[in-house]
Structures are given as structure tokens and as C-alpha cells.
Design a protein around this motif. Structure first.
Motif, mmCIF file in Angstrom:
data_model
loop_
_atom_site.group_PDB
_atom_site.id
_atom_site.type_symbol
_atom_site.label_atom_id
_atom_site.label_comp_id
_atom_site.label_asym_id
_atom_site.label_seq_id
_atom_site.Cartn_x
_atom_site.Cartn_y
_atom_site.Cartn_z
ATOM 1 N N HIS A 132 2.206 5.038 -1.346
ATOM 2 C CA HIS A 132 1.727 6.319 -1.880
ATOM 3 C C HIS A 132 1.947 6.295 -3.382
ATOM 4 N N HIS A 133 1.032 6.877 -4.141
ATOM 5 C CA HIS A 133 1.111 6.778 -5.605
ATOM 6 C C HIS A 133 2.403 7.349 -6.169
ATOM 7 N N GLN A 134 2.975 8.373 -5.526
ATOM 8 C CA GLN A 134 4.233 8.928 -6.026
ATOM 9 C C GLN A 134 5.400 7.980 -5.772
ATOM 10 N N THR A 186 8.307 2.233 -10.111
ATOM 11 C CA THR A 186 7.942 1.730 -11.440
ATOM 12 C C THR A 186 8.891 2.270 -12.499
ATOM 13 N N ARG A 242 0.869 -1.171 0.000
ATOM 14 C CA ARG A 242 0.000 0.000 0.000
ATOM 15 C C ARG A 242 0.909 1.225 0.000
ATOM 16 N N LYS A 297 5.131 4.661 -5.555
ATOM 17 C CA LYS A 297 4.948 3.556 -6.504
ATOM 18 C C LYS A 297 5.401 3.970 -7.906
ATOM 19 N N ALA A 298 5.067 5.190 -8.324
ATOM 20 C CA ALA A 298 5.463 5.677 -9.649
ATOM 21 C C ALA A 298 6.989 5.750 -9.779
#
Length: 132
Positions: free
Chosen positions: A22-24, A30, A20, A26-27
Motif C-alpha cells: 500500500h502506498h502509505q 521509505t 506490492r 511504502k512511504a
């Protein structure tokens, strides 16, 4: 049919389906994975425009335990994106035209048993074939 191998940095999968983040965060992870695979494919001078490839992510953990291969799919996806041609905004290496089933088969990740005294290891096995 030719087989290539790309060894990934790190001793454990950087992304998991159970995380889980934070989207930043994970980005960023990635993009690091994509860049790593792209640079290594270029360094190894993998072919471009291959009719079809089969990509498998392999993981040998440092210690044995119960692990779910499904969780590794989160790490496999950006690796496959990096190998495909991509788009002008998100360029890829161009090994195949796209990472759809017509050009790329993504197999379920494989978890190998740990080897005593050896650190964890992640690698991609890429099998290039003339057709699907």
C-alpha cells in the motif's frame, strides 16, 4: 579518495521491486530508511559538499538462494536520496549536491554469499572522490 560504510538496521532489504505494498506503507518504510541513513551519516560526521560519490548497497542474506540484485534498487534509492542535499521539503544530509550522475554514481547492488550462523546484513559503501 575515502571510503565510508553505513550499516543498515534489519536483516533483509525493507523494499523490493517485486513488493506490492500500500502506498502509505511504502512511504513509511521509505522515510524510515531515509532517516536511518541521514542520522548515521550525521553520527559518523561524513563530509558535506563532496564533488562526487559512488554508492553501492551490499546485502549478505542469512541463507543462500536465488536472488535478483535488481530488486535491491528499491532499497538503494531512498538511501541515496538521504545522502544528497535534498530540498527544503525533503532535506538530505548534503554529502553531495544532488543524487544525479554529475554528483553521484549508484552502482548495481551486490549480493554476497550467506555465512553459516550469521544473520543477514545490509550496508552502504560510500566512496568519496575529488571528481567523477
Amino acid at each position: 579518495m575515502t571510503t565510508h560504510m553505513i550499516v543498515l538496521n534489519g536483516t533483509k532489504p525493507p523494499l523490493s521491486m517485486n513488493q506490492r505494498l500500500h502506498h502509505q506503507v511504502k512511504a513509511r518504510i521509505t522515510w524510515q530508511l531515509r532517516d536511518e541513513v541521514y542520522i548515521e551519516a550525521k553520527r559518523q560526521r561524513l563530509p558535506r559538499g563532496v564533488p562526487h560519490v559512488t554508492v553501492t548497497l551490499h546485502y549478505r542474506p542469512a541463507r543462500n538462494g536465488v536472488r535478483d540484485a535488481d530488486n535491491l534498487v528499491a532499497t538503494l534509492k531512498p538511501c541515496c536520496d538521504a545522502l544528497a542535499k535534498g530540498t527544503p521539503k525533503y532535506p538530505g544530509y548534503g554529502l553531495v549536491e544532488d543524487d544525479t550522475p554529475q554528483w553521484m554514481t549508484k552502482t548495481m547492488p551486490v549480493i554476497h554469499p550467506a555465512e553459516k550462523g550469521r544473520p543477514g546484513l545490509l550496508w552502504l559503501e560510500i566512496i568519496c572522490s575529488e571528481s567523477q
